[in-house]
Design an enzyme around this catalytic site. Structure first.
Site, PDB file in Angstrom:
ATOM      1  N   SER A 144       2.416   5.440   0.382  1.00 26.27           N
ATOM      2  CA  SER A 144       1.345   4.340   0.716  1.00 26.27           C
ATOM      3  C   SER A 144       0.345   4.305  -0.401  1.00 26.27           C
ATOM      4  CB  SER A 144       0.795   4.844   1.302  1.00 26.27           C
ATOM      5  OG  SER A 144      -0.166   3.289   2.372  1.00 26.27           O
ATOM      6  N   ASP A 227       9.066  -0.447   8.433  1.00 28.58           N
ATOM      7  CA  ASP A 227       7.750  -0.924   7.497  1.00 28.58           C
ATOM      8  C   ASP A 227       7.650  -2.395   7.811  1.00 28.58           C
ATOM      9  OD1 ASP A 227       6.593   0.956   5.587  1.00 28.58           O
ATOM     10  OD2 ASP A 227       7.912   1.499   5.146  1.00 28.58           O
ATOM     11  N   HIS A 259       6.278   3.515   8.748  1.00 28.71           N
ATOM     12  CA  HIS A 259       6.042   4.331   7.782  1.00 28.71           C
ATOM     13  C   HIS A 259       5.184   5.609   7.397  1.00 28.71           C
ATOM     14  CE1 HIS A 259       3.240   2.381   4.306  1.00 28.71           C
ATOM     15  NE2 HIS A 259       1.657   3.315   4.700  1.00 28.71           N
TER      16      HIS A 259
END
Length: 276
Positions: A144, A227, A259
């Site tokens: 991320s 995602d 995610h």
């Protein structure tokens, strides 16, 4: 409103409600790190700079008789939460195969601002290159916001650092590579970036043509099925742009993960990303 939705990863998971998934992620990574610390030889809170946040944790391979590669894990948390202290969860499968895991800390917002975070992570890599000069290379792994920071490491001009790290690979997981959309979301409340800062620190806008050393660096851009479309777009476009500049790039689209568990599962030996 649409951008808020796209850049809120918790809204896209199919496993857990968006109000509980972040807490579940914190608990999963913290528990995995506790297990890793109990089972590995470690050097914790190693300073790579003078600042309070400039610390790293090293998880050494079970067999330290030979030189080992270093996998440097750069945590996510939208540049404003998480820390190295929950970032050792991927160590057990790696240390058992002769790889050292290094969890890098950096000053998150609001204490840290974007320029400083990028500088800190670059300095941590230079520190490792000098401290473990006999290692079998450095591999980056970022999740991320950490994938963003790893991308910025790939664009570093190392001449001012006095060392050229032997970066052999990078695993960029569910990252943000263009910060421009972030300016228009709640995420920027703590970061307080303007457009100039966002552009200066966007890996997508800092891609350097791959010099011979970089051409030998394998980049894996991984994204989760669950995602958001924006995260998936960013991964695809960044991977394509790196490839166009001569980098060796693979794109991995992982089914049935979101995610959060796309990275949590690195604690598992059999997980496809661990294997890669």
């Amino acid at each position: 409103q649409a951008l808020e939705e796209q850049y809120s990863p918790s809204r896209w998971s199919r496993r857990l409600h968006r109000d509980t998934i972040v807490q579940a992620h914190l608990e999963a990574t913290a528990a995995g790190t506790r297990r890793a610390r109990a089972g590995a030889q470690t050097a914790l809170h190693v300073p790579y700079g003078a600042g309070d946040g400039e610390r790293m944790d090293v998880y050494f391979p079970t067999d330290r008789s030979e030189t080992f590669p270093l996998l440097v894990y750069i945590h996510g948390g939208y540049w404003q939460c998480l820390s190295k202290d929950e970032s050792g969860f991927a160590a057990p499968p790696l240390v058992s195969r002769g790889v050292a895991l290094v969890a890098v800390g950096y000053d998150t917002a609001p204490k840290g601002h974007m320029d400083a975070m990028v500088l800190q992570v670059r300095r941590s890599i230079a520190f490792l290159a000098q401290r473990y000069s006999g290692s079998r290379g450095i591999y980056l792994c970022g999740h991320s916001a950490g994938a963003h920071l790893a991308g910025m490491v790939l664009s570093t001009d190392w001449t001012e650092y006095g060392v050229v790290p032997d970066i052999k690979g990078a695993v960029l997981v569910s990252g943000v590579y263009d910060l421009e959309p972030i300016l228009h979301t709640y995420v920027n409340d703590a970061l307080n970036m303007n457009r100039e800062v966002a552009q200066r620190n966007s890996p997508m806008l800092c891609i350097t043509p791959a010099v011979p050393a970089a051409a030998a660096c394998e980049v894996l851009v991984a994204v989760a099925q669950h995602d958001s479309p924006e995260f998936r777009r960013q991964s695809q476009e960044y991977g394509q742009a790196l490839r166009a500049a001569g980098w060796s790039v693979s794109l991995l689209d992982l089914a049935s993960v979101d995610h959060f568990d796309i990275i949590e599962k690195l604690s598992e030996d059999s997980y496809v990303l661990t294997q890669v």
